[in-house]
Design a protein around this motif. Structure first.
Motif, PDB file in Angstrom:
ATOM      1  N   ALA A 268     -12.038   3.021  -0.938  1.00 34.47           N
ATOM      2  CA  ALA A 268     -13.191   3.900  -1.076  1.00 34.47           C
ATOM      3  C   ALA A 268     -12.964   4.851  -2.237  1.00 34.47           C
ATOM      4  O   ALA A 268     -11.861   5.337  -2.446  1.00 34.47           O
ATOM      5  N   GLY A 269     -14.026   5.082  -2.949  1.00 40.26           N
ATOM      6  CA  GLY A 269     -13.950   6.038  -4.037  1.00 40.26           C
ATOM      7  C   GLY A 269     -13.272   5.467  -5.261  1.00 40.26           C
ATOM      8  O   GLY A 269     -12.746   4.370  -5.253  1.00 40.26           O
TER       9      GLY A 269
ATOM     10  N   ALA B 282       0.709   4.185  -2.670  1.00 42.56           N
ATOM     11  CA  ALA B 282       0.503   5.587  -2.305  1.00 42.56           C
ATOM     12  C   ALA B 282       1.636   6.460  -2.853  1.00 42.56           C
ATOM     13  O   ALA B 282       1.399   7.550  -3.395  1.00 42.56           O
TER      14      ALA B 282
ATOM     15  N   VAL C 187      -6.415   7.441 -10.756  1.00 43.59           N
ATOM     16  CA  VAL C 187      -4.967   7.637 -10.771  1.00 43.59           C
ATOM     17  C   VAL C 187      -4.321   6.718 -11.798  1.00 43.59           C
ATOM     18  O   VAL C 187      -3.525   7.135 -12.633  1.00 43.59           O
TER      19      VAL C 187
ATOM     20  N   ALA D 204      -1.572  13.061  -8.090  1.00 42.33           N
ATOM     21  CA  ALA D 204      -2.836  13.334  -7.425  1.00 42.33           C
ATOM     22  C   ALA D 204      -3.406  14.681  -7.837  1.00 42.33           C
ATOM     23  O   ALA D 204      -4.601  14.804  -8.151  1.00 42.33           O
TER      24      ALA D 204
ATOM     25  N   GLY E 252     -10.815   6.942  -6.685  1.00 46.44           N
ATOM     26  CA  GLY E 252      -9.571   7.683  -6.833  1.00 46.44           C
ATOM     27  C   GLY E 252      -8.437   6.869  -7.399  1.00 46.44           C
ATOM     28  O   GLY E 252      -7.750   7.293  -8.316  1.00 46.44           O
ATOM     29  N   ILE E 253      -8.241   5.655  -6.862  1.00 44.44           N
ATOM     30  CA  ILE E 253      -7.127   4.841  -7.332  1.00 44.44           C
ATOM     31  C   ILE E 253      -7.286   4.528  -8.806  1.00 44.44           C
ATOM     32  O   ILE E 253      -6.346   4.605  -9.596  1.00 44.44           O
TER      33      ILE E 253
ATOM     34  N   MET F  74       0.823  -1.206   0.000  1.00 43.78           N
ATOM     35  CA  MET F  74       0.000   0.000   0.000  1.00 43.78           C
ATOM     36  C   MET F  74       0.859   1.259   0.000  1.00 43.78           C
ATOM     37  O   MET F  74       0.522   2.258  -0.630  1.00 43.78           O
ATOM     38  N   GLN F  75       1.958   1.209   0.696  1.00 39.92           N
ATOM     39  CA  GLN F  75       2.832   2.380   0.698  1.00 39.92           C
ATOM     40  C   GLN F  75       3.412   2.619  -0.687  1.00 39.92           C
ATOM     41  O   GLN F  75       3.553   3.752  -1.127  1.00 39.92           O
TER      42      GLN F  75
END
Lengths: 164, 522
Positions: free
Chosen positions: B113-114, B40, B120, B47, B116-117, B36-37
């Motif tokens: 959630a969302g 991110a 991206v 972003a 967004g990923i 996950m890091q």
């Protein structure tokens, strides 16, 4: 914006703590809970005259190297619990002799009669301990496990909130 | 208070498997965290570029499962919104994103959630496709040089495809075994054996066969000579013809086989020419036996089937070996499908061999305690092997998914449960042993029949690790809870673990390796 990473490091720490706690405390708690089931089964099945044996069944728990052990049985004061559990064989009863090898045999009186010798009848076993263990083990295991799971739940719920 | 007396029963709880499970869960969490890091870090630079796109795509859903398929679809949708000109090429985009998501590493089953990923990733794809702009370059760079990765992915895929096609073509084009006459005529040759019969030179099997049939027909008419001389001559001729025919048949068959071997250019086919011929001979003999009175045809048919299946298995094994060799020669990636398939089958073969050996030892009377320890070690090794293979083939979805299936079956206690049960079954022992004993003297021993649904404590770890890795998203979804791993904090996660456990029924009646035993009796 989604894609944040928070909390996993805390979780890792929590898991680390969980393992240590598990060894020391959760196993003990689970064992005690499971052993109590066995003890209750023994108390129900134990022969009862005065209630002394019934109230003197003890649990002894130890945890070492990830293995927890619970001993369940009568206390030393109620040693006869073991005799009741196992029963006795038949054995002869002979009159005592006076001191010395050539001492005269004393009289043996059983009831109102004097007898030369007698045979003690065998006492059949009353396996209240093994019955409790074999019959109540499934439930004991279930209770022990559930206790551990409850402790895990409580532990998870108590992990302090916060993220990296 | 006086202590416990000399006679007691013992309840023993084996916690080491549980602790191994916790350690496994720790490792899973660490992997998750790193993954996950990485995600991110990769998404952060773009972003700001995607704020608008994020709002535009947010209507697609409040939350979704970030499986490869779903993220590919979401990303494709978002990319289409970003780049209207790409309309109609969704399938191509989905393929690209699926490759990216696997190459980016191991977050295929997390819930987020969302959208967004997805956006991206879509933005990364868009920028990679257009190949211009500072943000695009930075994004691509942060994503591990996306362009190079994609190219490598394409090259690997193409190479794998070429290798597979070549292999398939070789197998398909392997020369079929011709009949004797056909093989000879195809080669423009006639057999090198001829016989003289009734003043004629017979060179072909067909001519000899016709001559023999004529001779037999005459024999069938009986001795029509005045003094039997003609019949005697006919008999002698027939015997000579039969011998010559047999010799000719052998010569033809031998020649045919040599021709087959010489005419087979495919090394794999050449390897099996002799095998097939041996199998053919065997089957022919068996069929002859089948026609003999007194032989059970069912039995012979079974033997024929065994021969055929044995040959098939041998060819399959050699085909796989050849495929691996070909893949190596062609320079395919070590994480290619072909290597992955080989590794999985080898792992499964090892497990089968181990199972058989444990069973043999159990039947030979090896103490269960020793076997259980051995099995526990084997489980640890199996877990490590599966983990290593998953890492190796993280970028090969077909293999990775198979490994996940293997892991669910054999990993994290699965193999141990199966083998333990096998040993218990073979040695006729219950899941626990109850004893009554006094120090130094065992008075009575009773085998406890613990008809409990509990397995071992490794299940508990399974649940933790499994929930974290695979099952929590579906559990959260089933519970209609807005639990979000990626954006949640540890408290949410801890509660999600607990909830997921009950939702999935993973723990109920499944956990804790509790044995009822006396000290020293295990």
């Amino acid at each position: 914006m989604a894609g944040e990473v928070r909390g996993l490091e805390d979780l890792q720490k929590a898991l680390g703590g969980l393992s240590a706690q598990m060894r020391a405390q959760f196993l003990t708690d689970g064992l005690v809970a499971g052993a109590n089931v066995i003890r209750a089964g023994m108390q129900t099945r134990a022969p009862r005259r005065t209630g002394f044996l019934n109230s003197h069944i003890e649990i002894q728990v130890s945890v070492a190297s990830g293995v927890g052990t619970a001993k369940i049985g009568p206390q030393r004061d109620a040693f006869y619990g073991g005799i009741l559990q196992q029963g006795t064989k038949a054995y002869p009863i002979s009159p005592k002799r006076a001191r010395g090898r050539r001492g005269k045999a004393k009289a043996l009186k059983i009831g109102n009669r004097f007898v030369a010798n007698a045979q003690r009848k065998p006492m059949p076993p009353r396996p209240f301990m093994t019955d409790a263990l074999t019959q109540d083990s499934p439930r004991a295991i279930q209770v022990a496990s559930q206790k551990i799971f409850d402790r895990i739940d409580a532990y998870c719920a108590a992990v302090p909130k916060g993220g990296a | 208070m006086p202590g416990i007396g000399d006679v007691f029963v013992t309840l023993r709880l084996e916690g080491s498997a549980f602790e191994r499970g916790v350690a496994a869960a720790q490792a899973q969490a660490a992997t998750l965290n790193a993954s996950m890091q990485r995600t991110a870090a990769s998404t952060a630079p773009v972003a700001s570029q995607l704020n608008e796109a994020g709002r535009a795509a947010s209507g697609a859903g409040e939350k979704f499962e970030l499986s490869t398929r779903v993220i590919a679809r979401f990303s494709a949708i978002a990319t289409q919104q970003l780049v209207p000109a790409l309309d109609g090429s969704r399938q191509a985009i989905e393929g690209a994103v699926a490759g990216i998501s696997h190459l980016a590493g191991g977050y295929g089953t997390l819930a987020v959630a969302g959208a967004g990923i997805a956006v991206v990733l879509a933005g990364v794809v868009y920028n990679a496709i257009n190949g211009s702009g500072f943000a695009a370059e930075k994004a691509a760079k942060d994503f591990g040089d996306l362009g190079a990765t994609l190219r490598r992915f394409e090259v690997d895929a193409n190479a794998a495809s070429i290798a597979q096609n070549n292999l398939r073509r070789n197998l398909e084009n392997r020369p079929q075994i011709p009949s004797a006459a056909q093989g000879l005529s195809n080669l423009g040759l006639t057999p090198g054996v001829s016989i003289e019969f009734e003043g004629r030179t017979l060179r072909t099997p067909e001519a000899i066969r016709q001559a023999l049939e004529g001779l037999r027909a005459r024999q069938a008419l009986g001795d029509f000579s005045e003094a039997g001389g003609l019949k005697g001559l006919a008999d002698r001729n027939a015997e000579a013809a039969r011998k010559s025919f047999d010799a000719l048949s052998i010569a033809v068959q031998s020649y045919q086989r040599v021709a087959q071997a010489a005419g087979t250019s495919d090394p794999l086919g050449k390897l099996f020419v002799s095998e097939i011929q041996i199998a053919d001979d065997l089957i022919k003999k068996l069929k002859e036996l089948r026609d003999v009175e007194g032989f059970l045809p069912e039995l012979v048919n079974k033997l024929i089937g065994d021969v055929e299946s044995g040959l098939t298995a041998k060819i399959a094994a050699a085909t796989q070996q050849a495929g691996v060799g070909a893949a190596g020669s062609l320079g395919l990636s070590p994480s290619s499908l072909i290597f992955g398939n080989r590794d999985i089958e080898k792992f499964q073969g090892d497990v089968s061999a181990l199972t058989a050996e444990i069973g043999r030892l159990a039947q030979a009377g090896t103490p269960a305690r020793d076997l259980f320890n051995e099995i526990a070690d084997a489980q640890g090794k199996a877990d490590a092997s599966i983990a290593a293979l998953k890492t190796k083939y993280a970028d090969t979805p077909a293999i990775f998914n198979r490994l996940v299936d293997v892991e669910r079956q054999l990993g994290s206690g699965g193999l141990q449960r199966s083998l333990d049960a096998n040993v218990r079954n073979l040695q006729g022992i219950g899941q626990g042993i109850a004893t009554i004993e006094t120090p130094g003297l065992r008075l009575k021993e009773v085998t406890g029949q613990l008809a409990t649904a509990f397995g071992d404590a490794g299940e508990n770890s399974n649940f933790l690790a499994g929930v974290l890795q695979d099952d929590l998203p579906s559990a959260a979804s089933a519970a209609a809870q807005s639990v979000v791993i990626v954006t949640g904090n540890v408290n949410d996660l801890a509660r999600a673990v607990a909830n997921a456990r009950f939702e999935l029924g993973l723990l109920i009646g499944q956990q804790a390796n509790i044995a009822v035993a006396a000290p020293g009796n295990f």
